[in-house]
Design an enzyme around this catalytic site. Sequence first.
Site, short mmCIF file in Angstrom:
data_model
loop_
_atom_site.label_atom_id
_atom_site.label_comp_id
_atom_site.label_asym_id
_atom_site.label_seq_id
_atom_site.Cartn_x
_atom_site.Cartn_y
_atom_site.Cartn_z
N ASP A 1 0.83 -1.19 0.00
CA ASP A 1 0.00 0.00 0.00
C ASP A 1 0.88 1.25 0.00
O ASP A 1 1.88 1.31 0.71
CB ASP A 1 -0.92 -0.01 1.24
CG ASP A 1 -2.03 1.02 1.13
OD1 ASP A 1 -2.56 1.23 0.02
OD2 ASP A 1 -2.37 1.63 2.16
N HIS B 1 -3.60 14.23 0.93
CA HIS B 1 -3.75 13.33 2.08
C HIS B 1 -2.49 13.31 2.94
O HIS B 1 -2.56 13.40 4.16
CB HIS B 1 -4.08 11.91 1.62
CG HIS B 1 -4.02 10.91 2.75
ND1 HIS B 1 -4.97 10.88 3.75
CD2 HIS B 1 -3.11 9.95 3.07
CE1 HIS B 1 -4.66 9.93 4.63
NE2 HIS B 1 -3.53 9.36 4.24
N GLU C 1 -9.97 4.27 4.45
CA GLU C 1 -9.12 5.03 3.53
C GLU C 1 -9.63 4.79 2.13
O GLU C 1 -9.70 3.64 1.66
CB GLU C 1 -7.65 4.60 3.67
CG GLU C 1 -7.04 5.07 4.99
CD GLU C 1 -5.52 4.97 5.05
OE1 GLU C 1 -4.95 4.13 4.32
OE2 GLU C 1 -4.91 5.73 5.81
N GLU D 1 -9.27 4.45 -1.49
CA GLU D 1 -8.14 4.16 -2.38
C GLU D 1 -8.63 3.44 -3.63
O GLU D 1 -9.74 2.91 -3.65
CB GLU D 1 -7.10 3.27 -1.68
CG GLU D 1 -6.60 3.82 -0.35
CD GLU D 1 -5.36 3.09 0.18
OE1 GLU D 1 -4.72 2.35 -0.59
OE2 GLU D 1 -5.04 3.29 1.37
N ASP E 1 -8.72 0.65 2.64
CA ASP E 1 -7.66 0.22 3.54
C ASP E 1 -8.07 0.61 4.97
O ASP E 1 -7.60 1.61 5.51
CB ASP E 1 -6.35 0.90 3.11
CG ASP E 1 -5.19 0.54 4.00
OD1 ASP E 1 -5.19 -0.57 4.54
OD2 ASP E 1 -4.29 1.38 4.15
N ARG F 1 -6.45 4.05 13.76
CA ARG F 1 -5.55 5.20 13.96
C ARG F 1 -4.86 5.18 15.31
O ARG F 1 -3.70 5.62 15.43
CB ARG F 1 -6.32 6.51 13.81
CG ARG F 1 -7.01 6.70 12.48
CD ARG F 1 -6.02 6.85 11.35
NE ARG F 1 -6.72 7.00 10.07
CZ ARG F 1 -6.14 6.77 8.90
NH1 ARG F 1 -4.87 6.37 8.83
NH2 ARG F 1 -6.81 6.92 7.78
N GLN G 1 -2.21 2.51 15.29
CA GLN G 1 -1.15 3.01 14.42
C GLN G 1 -0.27 4.04 15.12
O GLN G 1 0.96 4.00 15.03
CB GLN G 1 -1.79 3.64 13.17
CG GLN G 1 -0.80 4.09 12.10
CD GLN G 1 -1.51 4.67 10.87
OE1 GLN G 1 -2.75 4.64 10.77
NE2 GLN G 1 -0.74 5.19 9.93
N LYS H 1 -3.19 -1.72 10.05
CA LYS H 1 -3.77 -1.78 8.71
C LYS H 1 -3.82 -3.21 8.19
O LYS H 1 -4.05 -3.43 7.01
CB LYS H 1 -2.97 -0.90 7.76
CG LYS H 1 -3.19 0.58 8.01
CD LYS H 1 -2.08 1.40 7.45
CE LYS H 1 -2.37 2.89 7.61
NZ LYS H 1 -3.43 3.36 6.68
N THR I 1 -8.84 -5.39 4.53
CA THR I 1 -8.81 -4.50 3.36
C THR I 1 -9.92 -4.97 2.43
O THR I 1 -9.96 -6.14 2.07
CB THR I 1 -7.46 -4.58 2.63
OG1 THR I 1 -6.41 -4.28 3.55
CG2 THR I 1 -7.41 -3.61 1.46
N GLU J 1 -9.09 12.91 8.30
CA GLU J 1 -9.10 14.25 7.70
C GLU J 1 -10.47 14.91 7.82
O GLU J 1 -10.57 16.10 8.13
CB GLU J 1 -8.71 14.15 6.22
CG GLU J 1 -7.31 13.63 5.98
CD GLU J 1 -7.11 13.15 4.56
OE1 GLU J 1 -7.42 11.97 4.28
OE2 GLU J 1 -6.67 13.96 3.72
MN MN Z 1 -3.68 3.13 2.99
#
Ligand code: MN
Length: 427
Positions: free
Chosen positions: A134, A141, A206, A208, A240, A244, A247, A260, A264, A371
Amino acid sequence: MSPNDPSLRSFIEVRADSDFPIQNLPYGVFSTAQDERKRIGVAIGDFILDLAVCEEAGLVLVEGAAERLFNRDALNPFMAFGPAVWSATRARISELLRADVALLRDNAPLRKVALVPRAQATLHLPFHVASFSDFYSSLQHASNAGMILRGPNAALMPNWKHMPIGYNSRASTVVVSGTPVRRPLGQLKVGDQPPYMGPCGKLDFELEMGFIIGQNSPMGEMLTQAQAERMIFGFVLLNDWSARDIQAWEYQPLGPFLAKAFATTISPWVVTREALEPFRVATPDQDPAPLPYLRQSRLQNYDVTLDVTLQTAKMTSPKQISRSNFKYMYWSSLQQLMHHGSTGCAMSIGDLLGTGTISGNDKSAYGSLLELSWNGTQPLELGEGETRSFLEDGDQLSFHGYAQGDGYRIGFGEAAGTILPALPVPV
Ligand code: MN
């Protein structure tokens, strides 16, 4: 006639807002209650053309194939035949479905078995995922995430404009749209308190795209632009899912690991690179100029509108929370692949590469809740009395995407998932 010709029409009725006109012809793997064997098909309007049936009837044959390729549970054996075969097969399928070609149109017994209503089919992962990497290649972003996590002065790391930043993720937890996503447990740390094991409290998505590698490359060799282009089979929507808070504690110094790796989600239909050809657009200006191994001809991005909707357990209908576009990528998929191979890392048939979260310039185009809620400081208003900073149990999240042509659209279907509550921590 080119399978991409906008004037092409199928004998199967396709609405103008359908994701699957004759110009698209995306590949998927499906089964039905009547026939539970997984097999390969192509989406057309509200139907699936069963390629296993077409192959058996001698209507779609792959030159040089010693065995049947479409009665399989994955696209990998077909992809192995390479881009000339991908192209010839797509052209043949297009011909079979054309309104002005009688072969399938006028063969009622064959039509009856070869065309399956999509509503009656179960869709599966379309290919065996060999490896999954990834990236982190949207400038907006990366700037937003950097500002939130490190502050405005250290938003972009010094390497970011010199290479597509990425990490090796997990193929084992890539799932098809509709698969529920269990809130992960993980090691967490709050303030000065000691770390503990518990349910993720900052579960995020996420937005993507994923692209699928359809050819092997040898270990130890760099890829040229021409080689890399021939290796990309097609594209899917990709979520994805990200924890948070897990992470934030685990990511230094080696990057994301378990935050992560728990799930997925990809959309079930693989839209071929060929079907997206008419929608190529320029990659944004890259300054500083990339090193020679990353240089590419101009039109390497694709104009694909990407929508995100969220429906909480209390809401009566989904609310759109973002509209972004694949064309916002700073680094193209091609550059990501060229970079991935640049140290001699071998690529394999069935490798899945994620583009990284795709965010646009304003808030309506941000591709993650990190975000959209600015890390929980500005909760998102969803209407019906609901707000969200991060995902809660029972939330249904869905991506849709399409490239808009003149009177038709090349759609990607859906990548959706519902959040299940965390399991108790085993004692
Ligand atoms: Mn990602």
